[in-house]
Design a protein around this motif. Structure first.
Motif, PDB file in Angstrom:
ATOM      1  N   GLU A 226     -30.492  23.367  43.515  1.00 12.08           N
ATOM      2  CA  GLU A 226     -31.828  23.158  42.945  1.00 12.08           C
ATOM      3  C   GLU A 226     -32.516  24.513  42.717  1.00 12.08           C
ATOM      4  N   LYS A 227     -32.334  25.416  43.656  1.00  7.20           N
ATOM      5  CA  LYS A 227     -32.965  26.737  43.522  1.00  7.20           C
ATOM      6  C   LYS A 227     -32.408  27.474  42.294  1.00  7.20           C
ATOM      7  N   LEU A 228     -31.095  27.354  42.115  1.00  8.39           N
ATOM      8  CA  LEU A 228     -30.455  27.989  40.960  1.00  8.39           C
ATOM      9  C   LEU A 228     -31.056  27.443  39.656  1.00  8.39           C
ATOM     10  N   CYS A 229     -31.317  26.139  39.646  1.00 10.47           N
ATOM     11  CA  CYS A 229     -31.916  25.503  38.458  1.00 10.47           C
ATOM     12  C   CYS A 229     -33.336  26.028  38.231  1.00 10.47           C
ATOM     13  N   MET A 230     -34.101  26.091  39.302  1.00 11.69           N
ATOM     14  CA  MET A 230     -35.495  26.539  39.165  1.00 11.69           C
ATOM     15  C   MET A 230     -35.543  27.993  38.701  1.00 11.69           C
ATOM     16  N   ASP A 231     -34.661  28.812  39.262  1.00 11.23           N
ATOM     17  CA  ASP A 231     -34.661  30.247  38.906  1.00 11.23           C
ATOM     18  C   ASP A 231     -34.203  30.488  37.474  1.00 11.23           C
ATOM     19  N   ASN A 232     -33.380  29.562  36.937  1.00 11.03           N
ATOM     20  CA  ASN A 232     -32.761  29.842  35.633  1.00 11.03           C
ATOM     21  C   ASN A 232     -33.115  28.860  34.523  1.00 11.03           C
ATOM     22  N   GLY A 233     -33.971  27.900  34.828  1.00 10.48           N
ATOM     23  CA  GLY A 233     -34.443  26.975  33.791  1.00 10.48           C
ATOM     24  C   GLY A 233     -33.440  25.899  33.402  1.00 10.48           C
ATOM     25  N   TYR A 234     -32.537  25.483  34.330  1.00 10.55           N
ATOM     26  CA  TYR A 234     -31.621  24.372  34.040  1.00 10.55           C
ATOM     27  C   TYR A 234     -32.318  23.061  34.400  1.00 10.55           C
ATOM     28  N   ALA A 235     -31.956  22.000  33.683  1.00 14.51           N
ATOM     29  CA  ALA A 235     -32.493  20.675  34.046  1.00 14.51           C
ATOM     30  C   ALA A 235     -31.884  20.258  35.390  1.00 14.51           C
ATOM     31  N   PHE A 236     -32.668  19.548  36.181  1.00 14.52           N
ATOM     32  CA  PHE A 236     -32.213  19.160  37.526  1.00 14.52           C
ATOM     33  C   PHE A 236     -32.341  17.651  37.705  1.00 14.52           C
ATOM     34  N   LEU A 237     -31.268  17.032  38.209  1.00 12.72           N
ATOM     35  CA  LEU A 237     -31.294  15.601  38.538  1.00 12.72           C
ATOM     36  C   LEU A 237     -31.035  15.455  40.028  1.00 12.72           C
ATOM     37  N   GLU A 238     -31.669  14.474  40.618  1.00 16.61           N
ATOM     38  CA  GLU A 238     -31.559  14.348  42.071  1.00 16.61           C
ATOM     39  C   GLU A 238     -30.259  13.644  42.498  1.00 16.61           C
ATOM     40  N   PHE A 239     -29.532  14.263  43.398  1.00 15.54           N
ATOM     41  CA  PHE A 239     -28.372  13.651  44.063  1.00 15.54           C
ATOM     42  C   PHE A 239     -28.947  12.990  45.306  1.00 15.54           C
ATOM     43  N   PRO A 240     -28.727  11.693  45.508  1.00 15.01           N
ATOM     44  CA  PRO A 240     -29.357  11.040  46.660  1.00 15.01           C
ATOM     45  C   PRO A 240     -28.982  11.721  47.974  1.00 15.01           C
ATOM     46  N   ASP A 241     -29.991  12.104  48.746  1.00 12.53           N
ATOM     47  CA  ASP A 241     -29.677  12.785  50.005  1.00 12.53           C
ATOM     48  C   ASP A 241     -29.164  11.807  51.056  1.00 12.53           C
ATOM     49  N   ASN A 242     -29.411  10.498  50.848  1.00  8.74           N
ATOM     50  CA  ASN A 242     -28.935   9.527  51.843  1.00  8.74           C
ATOM     51  C   ASN A 242     -27.716   8.734  51.350  1.00  8.74           C
ATOM     52  N   ILE A 243     -26.900   9.367  50.487  1.00  9.85           N
ATOM     53  CA  ILE A 243     -25.606   8.765  50.101  1.00  9.85           C
ATOM     54  C   ILE A 243     -24.553   9.865  50.062  1.00  9.85           C
ATOM     55  N   GLY A 244     -23.416   9.595  50.711  1.00  8.55           N
ATOM     56  CA  GLY A 244     -22.275  10.527  50.631  1.00  8.55           C
ATOM     57  C   GLY A 244     -21.589  10.348  49.279  1.00  8.55           C
ATOM     58  N   GLY A 245     -20.951  11.416  48.782  1.00  8.57           N
ATOM     59  CA  GLY A 245     -20.390  11.427  47.435  1.00  8.57           C
ATOM     60  C   GLY A 245     -19.640  10.173  47.024  1.00  8.57           C
ATOM     61  N   ARG A 246     -18.735   9.700  47.864  1.00  6.21           N
ATOM     62  CA  ARG A 246     -17.863   8.591  47.439  1.00  6.21           C
ATOM     63  C   ARG A 246     -18.586   7.258  47.309  1.00  6.21           C
ATOM     64  N   TYR A 247     -19.852   7.210  47.723  1.00  5.92           N
ATOM     65  CA  TYR A 247     -20.623   5.964  47.579  1.00  5.92           C
ATOM     66  C   TYR A 247     -21.689   6.085  46.477  1.00  5.92           C
ATOM     67  N   THR A 248     -21.586   7.110  45.610  1.00  4.61           N
ATOM     68  CA  THR A 248     -22.691   7.393  44.672  1.00  4.61           C
ATOM     69  C   THR A 248     -22.480   6.892  43.240  1.00  4.61           C
ATOM     70  N   ALA A 249     -21.528   5.961  43.046  1.00  2.00           N
ATOM     71  CA  ALA A 249     -21.252   5.504  41.664  1.00  2.00           C
ATOM     72  C   ALA A 249     -22.525   5.045  40.960  1.00  2.00           C
ATOM     73  N   VAL A 250     -23.352   4.277  41.685  1.00  2.00           N
ATOM     74  CA  VAL A 250     -24.517   3.663  41.040  1.00  2.00           C
ATOM     75  C   VAL A 250     -25.775   4.488  41.352  1.00  2.00           C
ATOM     76  N   SER A 251     -25.751   5.728  40.915  1.00  2.00           N
ATOM     77  CA  SER A 251     -26.893   6.638  41.083  1.00  2.00           C
ATOM     78  C   SER A 251     -26.776   7.671  39.968  1.00  2.00           C
ATOM     79  N   ASN A 252     -27.693   8.645  39.943  1.00  2.61           N
ATOM     80  CA  ASN A 252     -27.630   9.708  38.924  1.00  2.61           C
ATOM     81  C   ASN A 252     -26.243  10.343  38.825  1.00  2.61           C
ATOM     82  N   VAL A 253     -25.549  10.399  39.972  1.00  2.00           N
ATOM     83  CA  VAL A 253     -24.247  11.081  40.028  1.00  2.00           C
ATOM     84  C   VAL A 253     -23.250  10.438  39.064  1.00  2.00           C
ATOM     85  N   GLY A 254     -23.095   9.113  39.198  1.00  2.00           N
ATOM     86  CA  GLY A 254     -22.133   8.426  38.320  1.00  2.00           C
ATOM     87  C   GLY A 254     -22.723   8.053  36.972  1.00  2.00           C
ATOM     88  N   LEU A 255     -24.003   7.718  36.974  1.00  2.00           N
ATOM     89  CA  LEU A 255     -24.563   7.071  35.774  1.00  2.00           C
ATOM     90  C   LEU A 255     -24.816   8.011  34.592  1.00  2.00           C
TER      91      LEU A 255
END
Ligand code: PA5
Length: 421
Positions: free
Chosen positions: A172-201
């Motif tokens: 997120e810091k890298l995005c803020m420092d360089n002007g990249y768009a940022f989408l939230e990765f759910p902090d309360n889901i581990g990667g393999r359970y993230t199909a139905v979130s910003n990660v997969g969608l």
């Protein structure tokens, strides 16, 4: 909906199922409610938490914009950060949508060159997906691609970069420092359970997949599994059967299907079960069977080798596509196929395989109505919930992965990571 069928259930490997299924009802009850001890990993249990209307609309708008401007969309991510999206995209991508190129899932120099080769002369967008942004493969690929975009697009490069990371992370810091768009990765889901979130969608939406339908499928399955009693709960039955077979010495589960479009779904499924269940010296080793091709290789072992594998077939009910066999008038020994639809030939191959294999080993079938975004949503939720339950029955934590740290420490030491300021 998904249905579960047990083949040859009168055989000896079903003995003890009823008492096991009756004993473990408490596990289902706890999983349905969600458990405080796993509170930091269960953001997927309620689909609405990370795939609500506002988020879906945002992703649809962002994806429409990318589709309009990109020839190629590079998905940087590994494991839980790319497997779900890739499984759906490889099965259902619409024509005239950007080519999806995968990066950040290998350290091969050859693969890196091949990947860059696909970008020449094309309009490129990049989505870097990483939960804590310490994983080597996506971190390295993102570096390479940022430099590449900078050289091609100069100060317009940031407009083509989207990063999906947790709030407060170095990404997120890298995005803020360089002007990249940022989408939230759910902090309360581990990667393999993230199909139905910003990660997969997001990547799925860029490929033209109806993510609204996928979310609806997951949410319908959620209602089904979190409300049904043990007797009529297919995830509970599946989890109980897996544990029963395991206790009888069947230490490997093969997910098998006659539809090659599931090729990358197997990878998602393998990661989910291997990383969730394989710990504390326990777990069923998940493997895939790409049929009918692999009937000509591993089929021999299943039918005739050491009985340590049970098979879960994934089957599609509806007759979705046809291709008829025509004759060219020559006698070639295949005239019995004349006029037949490949869909039917494939189905006969499935039925014959189940009948033959279930004489030797335990076989289950999970049947979905059709292959579409809605049913992918159902499958994601179904397997995630069933995996969580199966881990509970086995007595392991479904949401950590301590075993992947050992090699990382040695690799990072060798690469000098600890010296970096
Ligand atoms: O399921 C998991 O938690 C892991 O497989 C991760 O998804 C994988 O290691 C990638 O992690 P990250 O997104 O932090 O790069």
């Amino acid at each position: 909906m998904i249905s579960l069928k047990i083949h040859n259930k009168e055989e000896k490997w079903m003995e003890g199922y009823d008492s096991l299924a009756a004993q473990n009802k408490e596990a289902l009850f706890l999983a349905q409610k969600g458990e405080e001890e796993y509170g930091d990993s269960q953001g997927w249990l309620d689909t609405e938490e990370w795939a609500d209307e506002k988020r879906i609309r945002h992703l649809e708008t962002l994806a429409a914009d990318i589709r309009q401007n990109a020839d190629v969309f590079v998905l940087i991510g590994v494991g839980g950060s790319n497997n779900a999206a890739r499984s759906v995209i490889k099965a259902l991508q619409l024509p005239d949508t950007p080519e999806i190129v995968y990066a950040g899932n290998t350290l091969s120099a050859h693969a890196m060159q091949q990947m860059l080769g696909k970008l020449e002369g094309k309009s490129i967008y990049v989505n870097c997906i990483a939960k804590n942004f310490e994983t080597l493969e996506p971190g390295a690929a993102f570096r390479v691609l940022r430099k590449y975009l900078q050289e091609r697009y100069g100060n317009k490069a940031p407009d083509r970069i989207i990063a999906t990371g947790t709030v407060g992370s170095s990404l997120e810091k890298l995005c803020m420092d360089n002007g990249y768009a940022f989408l939230e990765f759910p902090d309360n889901i581990g990667g393999r359970y993230t199909a139905v979130s910003n990660v997969g969608l997001l990547p799925m939406a860029v490929a033209g997949i109806n993510i609204r339908e996928l979310v609806r499928g997951a949410s319908d399955m959620q209602k089904e599994l979190r409300e049904r009693t043990a007797e009529e709960n297919i995830a509970y039955r599946y989890a109980s059967l897996r544990n029963l077979f395991y206790s009888r010495g069947y230490r490997i589960e093969m997910l098998a299907c006659f539809e090659p479009r599931f090729r990358y779904f197997y990878k998602w499924w393998i990661q989910l079960f291997a990383e969730s269940e394989g710990k504390d010296n326990k777990g069923i080793f998940p493997v895939a069977g790409e049929y009918s091709e692999e009937l000509h290789s591993v089929g021999q072992f299943l039918q005739d080798g050491t009985p340590i594998i049970f098979e879960t077939f994934l089957d599609i009910k509806e007759h979705q596509e046809s291709f008829y066999m025509e004759t060219d008038g020559k006698k070639d020994g295949f005239n019995y196929l004349d006029g037949k639809d490949f869909w039917c030939i494939n189905k006969e191959a499935y039925k014959a395989t189940v009948t033959a294999h279930s004489e030797k080993i335990p076989c289950l079938t999970l049947e979905i109505d059709r292959l579409d975004a809605y049913h992918f949503g159902q499958l994601f939720y179904f397997f995630q919930f069933a995996c969580y339950l199966s881990c509970k029955l086995m007595g392991v934590n479904a949401f950590n992965q301590p075993g992947v740290e050992a090699y990382k420490k040695k690799m990072f030491d060798a690469l000098g990571k600890q010296l970096e300021k």
